[in-house]
Write a protein that holds these residues in place. Structure first.
Motif, short mmCIF file in Angstrom:
data_model
loop_
_atom_site.label_atom_id
_atom_site.label_comp_id
_atom_site.label_asym_id
_atom_site.label_seq_id
_atom_site.Cartn_x
_atom_site.Cartn_y
_atom_site.Cartn_z
N ALA A 101 0.83 -1.21 0.00
CA ALA A 101 0.00 0.00 0.00
C ALA A 101 0.87 1.26 0.00
O ALA A 101 0.62 2.21 -0.76
CB ALA A 101 -0.93 -0.02 1.22
N LEU A 102 1.89 1.28 0.82
CA LEU A 102 2.79 2.43 0.87
C LEU A 102 3.59 2.56 -0.42
O LEU A 102 3.88 3.66 -0.88
CB LEU A 102 3.74 2.29 2.06
N HIS A 103 3.93 1.42 -1.00
CA HIS A 103 4.72 1.44 -2.23
C HIS A 103 3.93 2.02 -3.40
O HIS A 103 4.39 2.92 -4.09
CB HIS A 103 5.18 0.02 -2.55
N PHE A 104 2.71 1.49 -3.61
CA PHE A 104 1.94 1.94 -4.76
C PHE A 104 1.38 3.34 -4.55
O PHE A 104 0.96 3.99 -5.50
CB PHE A 104 0.84 0.94 -5.09
N ALA A 105 1.37 3.80 -3.29
CA ALA A 105 1.03 5.20 -3.03
C ALA A 105 2.21 6.13 -3.29
O ALA A 105 2.08 7.35 -3.21
CB ALA A 105 0.55 5.37 -1.59
N GLY A 106 3.38 5.53 -3.59
CA GLY A 106 4.56 6.33 -3.87
C GLY A 106 5.30 6.82 -2.64
O GLY A 106 6.22 7.64 -2.75
N ILE A 107 4.95 6.30 -1.46
CA ILE A 107 5.56 6.79 -0.22
C ILE A 107 6.90 6.13 0.04
O ILE A 107 7.86 6.78 0.45
CB ILE A 107 4.60 6.56 0.96
#
Length: 430
Positions: free
Chosen positions: A174-180
């Motif tokens: 989730a954090l990855h695909f949100a670009g975080i």
């Protein structure tokens, strides 16, 4: 870790001494006390609160395993670059709690005979010995996990593993695909931030996924259905075409094939000959790993290509594992208790890695434990467990991540062999 390794070893010696004193007082003579301790299972430091200690011990192990999985899956993801405090502050605290859980489980929540405790204690002493030379914290951690896994049902351990690992991986994605927590172009192949799925290398992500799938297989006591086998194969295809984690993908596809064979066998116990042939795959794979690099010949204008041609093609399929082992043969001397390795060559073959990092003594013990585990599971007809162990063997040919419980929860199947227990007691169903 130096302090923890020494403290655990000294605590086990103290527990043995307390055992002897209590048994001597109870029997009134030394020889009957030693006989009872050698062959009778008992808790250390006396039998007080036995049922509560065993129940709390299982909980402590599952808590420690969940902390282990979360630390590796989340704190070792690319989130550590976005939030350095994960590695600098949170991970050390979680590690301390994890080892305290295992420490308490080993000393207060496990039943031993002196025979089983002596066997496992000797293995732990060797693990501690080579740790001082090779400085590999993951291997010493694995030794502690295997000591603590006794008396914990495998299914309960896998529930704790999945209960921690699946949410941790979902959070990373989730954090990855949100670009975080997306990696930068420097650490990312081709500059595509989605390729690594929140980890710094495709094989790291592949190892995490392989471990979760293997834990799910070990959780299932009944044979998997055909659509589930297709799902396992589908995950393997995804790992191959998505993050391009070739080693994990190949092992996932192999696992699907082996599980299909296990389904056809329908839990029938193997005769001694068939079980022996299955177990023999361990020394054969080790021999293949250690001998094949000897046939490498460097050719080409700058001696940068491998000959003969068949060996070059095999090396390409295995992502240079053979040529890297060839380079290691020329860089290192074999030392009885291992050594610290340099950054290059990267030794991704577990058998060559064990030989140089930990020495030939530990390599021989590792082969013995895996051979015994394969034989025992085959004799009992635990074919899904055999499939996981064989997939682990193949994964070890290409990745040293096979030493991490996160990538290889099938390592817990070695616990019974570590304590020299009969195969009927390996999964601690009682």
């Amino acid at each position: 870790m130096f302090g923890f390794a020494n403290a655990l070893l000294l605590a086990l010696f103290a527990a043995a001494a307390a055992d002897l004193i209590l048994a001597w007082r109870r029997t009134g003579a030394l020889r009957p006390a030693l006989t009872a301790l050698w062959g009778g299972e008992h808790l250390l430091f006396g039998p007080w609160g036995e049922s509560a200690r065993l129940r709390l011990g299982q909980g402590a192990f599952c808590a420690g395993l969940a902390l282990y999985e979360f630390t590796v899956v989340f704190c070792n993801s690319m989130a550590r670059e976005q939030w350095p405090w994960l590695q600098e502050q949170l991970a050390p605290v979680l590690d301390a709690l994890m080892y305290l859980c295992f420490f308490a489980k080993i000393l207060l929540g496990t039943r031993y005979t002196w025979r089983s405790l002596g066997t496992a204690g000797c293995l732990y002493f060797i693990a501690r010995w080579v740790y001082f030379n090779g400085q590999n914290i993951w291997f010493l951690g694995l030794a502690v996990v295997l000591l603590a896994a006794k008396d914990v049902p495998l299914r309960r351990a896998m529930k704790a593993f999945l209960g921690s690992g699946v949410p941790a991986l979902a959070l990373v994605e989730a954090l990855h695909f949100a670009g975080i927590v997306a990696p930068g172009a420097i650490s990312e192949r081709d500059g595509s931030f989605r390729l690594m799925f929140g980890y710094g290398h495709p094989n790291t992500f592949g190892g995490v996924v392989l471990g979760l799938v293997m834990a799910w297989v070990l959780l299932r006591s009944a044979a998997l259905r055909w659509w589930e086998l297709a799902a396992v194969a589908g995950v393997g295809v995804f790992l191959l075409v998505g993050p391009a984690s070739r080693s994990a993908a190949l092992c996932m596809l192999l696992l699907a094939v082996l599980l299909a064979a296990a389904k056809l066998l329908r839990g029938r116990p193997a005769p001694r000959g068939a079980a022996g042939a299955c177990a023999a795959l361990t020394p054969l794979t080790a021999a293949f790993s250690l001998i094949l690099p000897l046939f490498v010949v460097k050719v080409g204008p700058w001696a940068n290509e491998i000959g003969p041609a068949w060996l070059r093609r095999l090396d390409e399929l295995l992502t240079c594992r053979i040529s890297l082992a060839w380079a290691a043969y020329r860089m290192y001397d074999v030392k009885i208790a291992g050594q610290m390795l340099m950054d290059w060559p990267v030794i991704d073959n577990i058998f060559v890695y064990l030989l140089y990092q930990f020495g030939p003594v530990l390599l021989g013990l590792a082969l013995l434990l895996l051979t015994a585990a394969l034989y025992g599971c085959a004799r009992r007809g635990r074919w899904q467990a055999v499939a996981c162990l064989l997939a682990m063997l193949a994964y070890g040919y290409m990745e040293t991540q096979v030493l991490h419980v996160t990538s290889n929860p099938a390592l817990l199947l070695l616990c019974g062999a570590v304590f020299a227990l009969p195969p009927s007691q390996w999964e601690f169903e009682r």
